[in-house]
Design an enzyme around this catalytic site. Structure first.
Site: not given
Ligand code: NAD
Length: 334
Positions: A70, A114, A141, A164, A228, A230, A234, A301
């Site tokens: 990926k 996933r 998301t 949020d 979050g 990852d 972070k 995660s």
């Molecule tokens: N662990 C994994 O396997 C994995 C997989 C995908 C994404 N992620 C991580 O997950 C995180 C979120 O991804 P996403 O696709 O949901 O992004 P997204 O942009 O769709 O959602 C993130 C949300 O967090 C909010 N936000 C930001 N800072 C904040 C804070 N301090 N307090 C409260 N809310 C806050 C934003 O307003 C947004 O609505 C990213 O850091 C991404 O790298 C991890």
């Protein structure tokens, strides 16, 4: 013959259901614990001037004979600045026998599914079975698919509390939550403290680089899905929570350099020896999951390529049987 199946994100969305993704992701974690996977840690490119990064994630599940690569980005400013998602991905599913690219598919929704499934499996083994109140910090998301997966493994959910930074995101999450679970109470919270209050399960899914959830707000018996964090630097929760908790990671090496534990470890506040184990070890019955009502459990995660590979194989097999996608001769076969 020798055609590659092209699937869009929208098609993958139609093909993948959460119960099926939960099954294959659980199997992938078991395979990892049984040492039957090849999965080098993900490789990062950091686009510092744009606040974004790109990762490359290959794997091979030897026993299941599934292999994929990926490429995926994380650009937290995308939504506001470019009307693009934070996370976008493409997965190439490869035939291990010949190396032929069986499929190239949109991996954005697949990633969310996933990741949700990993959180669901973690909650199945680590959260209290009777968990009622679920808190979401970050309502984007990943939060949505976390909820989708939790609703499949926890049968007693009564209340959702969400915080949020962007109120609209919380509101849209609440609308979504009410489509997933009908008879629940929902609350859009004004502060993270308010959202965490009395929560049995706390999901953090933001791109934060500093703790948002503080230790004094967290009751004994809580379970965390830390999604979050990852990438290096972070973090979303107070390291003091980790010191009170049974910490379970998805992959030790990735977690140490990029998961929720990476900052406390780099600062010397936490040691590798304080991490209990990997989720796969619990799934495979090598280690025990939750052992008492009072313990706090934290799932760290980082996201594993084996999760992507099994989800991509599931989408591919279903696409073949349902006639989805476009076939192209991308690779010259002679
Ligand atoms: N662990 C994994 O396997 C994995 C997989 C995908 C994404 N992620 C991580 O997950 C995180 C979120 O991804 P996403 O696709 O949901 O992004 P997204 O942009 O769709 O959602 C993130 C949300 O967090 C909010 N936000 C930001 N800072 C904040 C804070 N301090 N307090 C409260 N809310 C806050 C934003 O307003 C947004 O609505 C990213 O850091 C991404 O790298 C991890």
């Amino acid at each position: 013959m020798h055609e590659t199946l092209i699937l869009t994100d929208e098609e993958v969305r139609k093909l993948l259901s959460m119960p099926e993704v939960l099954n294959v992701v659980e199997e992938a974690f078991r395979e990892k614990a049984l040492n039957r996977v090849q999965m080098p840690p993900k490789i990062y490119l950091f686009y510092k001037k744009y606040d974004g990064d790109l990762r490359v994630m290959p794997s091979y599940l030897e026993e299941l004979d599934i292999s994929a690569v990926k490429i995926v980005n994380v650009h937290p400013q995308n939504r506001q600045r470019f009307e693009l998602p934070t996370v976008m991905a493409i997965v190439v599913l490869v035939d291990p026998k010949t190396g032929f690219p069986l499929s190239i598919m949109g991996g954005s929704w697949l990633t969310a599914m996933r990741t949700g499934a990993a959180g669901g499996i973690a909650a199945k083994y680590l959260a209290r079975e009777d968990s009622e109140v679920i808190c979401f910090i970050g309502a984007g998301t990943q939060a949505k698919t976390q909820l989708m997966a939790l609703s499949n493994v926890l049968r007693n959910i009564k209340r959702i509390q969400v915080y949020d930074l962007v109120k609209e995101a919380s509101k849209s999450f609440v609308e979504y939550a009410l489509t997933v679970l009908k008879d629940i109470k929902v609350k859009v919270c004004e502060s993270p403290r308010d959202a965490v209050s009395s929560a049995d399960v706390i999901v953090t899914a933001t791109p934060s680089r500093q703790p948002i959830v503080m230790s004094e707000w967290v009751s004994n018996g809580a379970h965390f899905n830390c999604i979050g964090a990852d990438a290096p630097g972070k973090q979303e929760i107070d390291p003091k929570i980790l010191l009170r908790s049974k910490i379970v990671v998805d992959d030790m090496e990735q977690a140490l350099h990029s998961g929720e534990v990476n900052v406390p470890i780099a600062k010397g506040m936490l040691k590798k020896e304080q991490i209990y184990g990997e989720l796969g070890e619990i799934v495979a019955g090598i280690k025990r999951g939750r052992e008492s009502r009072d313990e706090i459990t934290v799932f760290v995660s980082t996201g594993l390529s084996i999760q992507d590979a099994v989800a991509a194989k599931l989408a591919y097999d279903k696409a073949l049987s349902r006639g989805f996608g476009v076939r192209l001769k991308i690779v010259i076969a002679s």
